[in-house]
Structures are given as structure tokens and as C-alpha cells.
Design a protein around this motif. Sequence first.
Motif, short mmCIF file in Angstrom:
data_model
loop_
_atom_site.label_atom_id
_atom_site.label_comp_id
_atom_site.label_asym_id
_atom_site.label_seq_id
_atom_site.Cartn_x
_atom_site.Cartn_y
_atom_site.Cartn_z
N THR A 24 0.83 -1.20 0.00
CA THR A 24 0.00 0.00 0.00
C THR A 24 0.87 1.26 0.00
O THR A 24 0.58 2.21 -0.73
N LEU A 25 1.92 1.25 0.79
CA LEU A 25 2.84 2.40 0.80
C LEU A 25 3.48 2.60 -0.57
O LEU A 25 3.59 3.73 -1.05
N LYS A 26 3.87 1.50 -1.21
CA LYS A 26 4.44 1.61 -2.57
C LYS A 26 3.40 2.18 -3.54
O LYS A 26 3.72 3.02 -4.37
N ASN A 27 2.14 1.72 -3.40
CA ASN A 27 1.07 2.24 -4.26
C ASN A 27 0.83 3.72 -4.02
O ASN A 27 0.35 4.43 -4.91
N MET A 28 1.14 4.20 -2.82
CA MET A 28 0.97 5.61 -2.49
C MET A 28 2.16 6.45 -2.95
O MET A 28 2.18 7.66 -2.76
N GLY A 29 3.17 5.79 -3.52
CA GLY A 29 4.31 6.52 -4.06
C GLY A 29 5.57 6.44 -3.22
O GLY A 29 6.58 7.04 -3.56
N TYR A 30 5.55 5.71 -2.13
CA TYR A 30 6.73 5.56 -1.28
C TYR A 30 7.56 4.38 -1.77
O TYR A 30 7.53 3.29 -1.21
N GLU A 31 8.31 4.60 -2.83
CA GLU A 31 9.07 3.54 -3.48
C GLU A 31 10.29 3.09 -2.68
O GLU A 31 10.83 2.02 -2.93
N ASN A 32 10.72 3.89 -1.72
CA ASN A 32 11.94 3.56 -0.97
C ASN A 32 11.68 2.69 0.26
O ASN A 32 12.60 2.42 1.03
N ILE A 33 10.46 2.19 0.46
CA ILE A 33 10.16 1.33 1.60
C ILE A 33 10.68 -0.07 1.29
O ILE A 33 10.27 -0.72 0.33
N ALA A 34 11.61 -0.56 2.10
CA ALA A 34 12.22 -1.87 1.87
C ALA A 34 11.42 -3.00 2.50
O ALA A 34 11.30 -4.08 1.93
N ASN A 35 10.88 -2.78 3.71
CA ASN A 35 10.14 -3.84 4.39
C ASN A 35 9.30 -3.23 5.50
O ASN A 35 9.63 -2.18 6.04
N VAL A 36 8.21 -3.91 5.84
CA VAL A 36 7.35 -3.50 6.95
C VAL A 36 7.00 -4.75 7.75
O VAL A 36 6.62 -5.77 7.17
N ARG A 37 7.13 -4.68 9.06
CA ARG A 37 6.72 -5.75 9.96
C ARG A 37 5.74 -5.12 10.95
O ARG A 37 6.00 -4.06 11.50
N GLN A 38 4.64 -5.79 11.21
CA GLN A 38 3.66 -5.28 12.15
C GLN A 38 3.90 -5.90 13.52
O GLN A 38 4.55 -6.92 13.65
#
Length: 84
Positions: A24-38
Amino acid sequence: MKISAIVSLKKEVLDPQGKVVKQTLKNMGYENIANVRQGKHFEIEINETDKKKAKEIIEEICKKLLTNVVIEDYTIDLKEWNHL
């Protein structure tokens, strides 16, 4: 004393919610997000002045209730907070 307990999935456990957030973050334009853990964050206020005893109590609470020890890890922050 107020204590922070943070529960997160073990590194080897797949995290589908984190994967959805990352996409979702990538779809919002945040291409530099490498990984997300909740994970989960608990703020626990305990009527105990002995930090060692407080840590033992919170460790027990984490193992018995807050954490599924098979798939989750936890960390405890014993700092006394002035503000929440």
C-alpha cells in the motif's frame, strides 16, 4: 512505574499484514520502503518501585498473555516515563 512491552513476529514468520502495508505504501508513491513488519505495543503501569521485580512481573505477563511465544518475540523497556 510505566513499562513498554513490544511484541513482534519472529523474523522467520511470514507477516502478511506487514506485506499489505508495504505494498500500500508503494502504491501511495513511497518507493523507498524496503520492508514492513507489524507488531503490538503495550504500555503497562505497575505499582512496583523495584525495577528487577517489575521486569520479572512483566516478563511473566508477556509469556503468559501478551505473546504467542511460538511465533512472536517481545522486548521490554523499563524506563520510567514522565509523560504518556
